[in-house]
Design a protein around this motif. Structure first.
Motif, PDB file in Angstrom:
ATOM      1  N   SER A   8      -3.910  -2.194  -3.543  1.00 23.31           N
ATOM      2  CA  SER A   8      -3.721  -2.651  -2.166  1.00 23.31           C
ATOM      3  C   SER A   8      -4.655  -1.902  -1.220  1.00 23.31           C
ATOM      4  N   ALA A   9      -4.791  -0.608  -1.432  1.00 25.27           N
ATOM      5  CA  ALA A   9      -5.716   0.184  -0.606  1.00 25.27           C
ATOM      6  C   ALA A   9      -7.163  -0.251  -0.838  1.00 25.27           C
ATOM      7  N   ARG A  35      -0.799   4.878   6.596  1.00 25.64           N
ATOM      8  CA  ARG A  35      -0.183   4.109   5.509  1.00 25.64           C
ATOM      9  C   ARG A  35      -1.001   4.106   4.229  1.00 25.64           C
ATOM     10  N   LEU A  36      -2.278   4.530   4.288  1.00 27.55           N
ATOM     11  CA  LEU A  36      -3.100   4.625   3.086  1.00 27.55           C
ATOM     12  C   LEU A  36      -3.065   6.036   2.493  1.00 27.55           C
ATOM     13  N   ILE A  55      -9.447   6.775  -0.352  1.00 29.35           N
ATOM     14  CA  ILE A  55      -9.610   5.517   0.378  1.00 29.35           C
ATOM     15  C   ILE A  55      -9.190   5.701   1.832  1.00 29.35           C
ATOM     16  N   ASP A  56      -8.125   6.435   2.056  1.00 33.10           N
ATOM     17  CA  ASP A  56      -7.669   6.715   3.418  1.00 33.10           C
ATOM     18  C   ASP A  56      -8.787   7.387   4.224  1.00 33.10           C
ATOM     19  N   VAL A  71       0.817  -1.220   0.000  1.00 28.04           N
ATOM     20  CA  VAL A  71       0.000   0.000   0.000  1.00 28.04           C
ATOM     21  C   VAL A  71       0.852   1.272   0.000  1.00 28.04           C
ATOM     22  N   ASP A  72       2.053   1.194   0.527  1.00 25.71           N
ATOM     23  CA  ASP A  72       2.950   2.350   0.522  1.00 25.71           C
ATOM     24  C   ASP A  72       4.361   1.937   0.077  1.00 25.71           C
ATOM     25  N   ARG A 123      -0.211   0.231  -5.408  1.00 27.06           N
ATOM     26  CA  ARG A 123      -0.588   0.906  -4.164  1.00 27.06           C
ATOM     27  C   ARG A 123      -2.098   1.085  -4.061  1.00 27.06           C
ATOM     28  N   THR A 124      -2.703   1.563  -5.141  1.00 29.01           N
ATOM     29  CA  THR A 124      -4.150   1.793  -5.135  1.00 29.01           C
ATOM     30  C   THR A 124      -4.900   0.490  -4.955  1.00 29.01           C
ATOM     31  N   ILE A 134      -3.909   1.911   9.174  1.00 31.20           N
ATOM     32  CA  ILE A 134      -4.764   3.021   8.748  1.00 31.20           C
ATOM     33  C   ILE A 134      -4.518   4.230   9.645  1.00 31.20           C
TER      34      ILE A 134
END
Length: 166
Positions: free
Chosen positions: A74-75, A105-106, A112-113, A51-52, A71-72, A101
């Motif tokens: 994974s989020a 990390r998102l 999404i975060d 994710v990161d 990354r996206t 979260i």
């Protein structure tokens, strides 16, 4: 926690994660046209790993993986897990993702975060409460539908290079 680094030596696991993300996106589109119960069932990779993640690419080579997509996706997988908790328990506690979260990390996928954080804050939510469904719809449209729309606009041009049609 330091971000996972993808290199020429370990990018195969990132490719496996991308395969799972593609399967996740297809399942979301075919099964629910969005987020739904158990859409994350085929996610075999650890989305927290990617994710990161950072990418170190060999000089002079094309990117080993599409890091933004990884990354996206994974989020999205993490948000699918939170959504699945809600479907099953009418509550979102985050289980293995809460600390990540809350630690930001998102952050590389801000929409999404924001929704993941609010879902954790809300905790208990009856299934009749429309908030979660309304909150994830634009995420599905932007990231999943948007990905497939971009793919549908790709075509071959003379010389064989794929590109997005304008």
């Amino acid at each position: 926690m330091t971000a996972h680094t993808i290199t020429n030596e370990n990018y195969g696991e990132a490719l496996d994660a991308i395969r799972d993300i593609l399967l996740l996106y297809v399942d979301m589109a075919e099964s629910y046209s969005g987020f739904g119960h158990a859409t994350d069932v085929n996610v075999r990779f650890d989305p927290l790993k990617f994710v990161d993640a950072e990418l170190i690419n060999p000089p002079g080579y094309a990117p080993l993986v599409d890091i933004a997509f990884l990354r996206t996706g994974s989020a999205v997988a993490i948000l699918c897990s939170l959504y699945d908790e809600w479907c099953e328990f009418e509550a979102v506690v985050g289980q293995q993702f809460k600390d990540a979260i809350q630690a930001g990390r998102l952050r590389l996928v801000p929409d999404i975060d924001r929704v993941a954080r609010e879902a954790l804050e809300r905790g208990d939510m009856r299934l009749e409460d429309p908030w979660f469904d309304e909150a994830v719809e634009p995420i599905y449209q932007r990231h999943v539908v948007g990905y497939f729309e971009a793919l549908s606009k790709m075509h071959r041009r003379e010389g064989g290079d794929g590109h997005l049609a304008k």
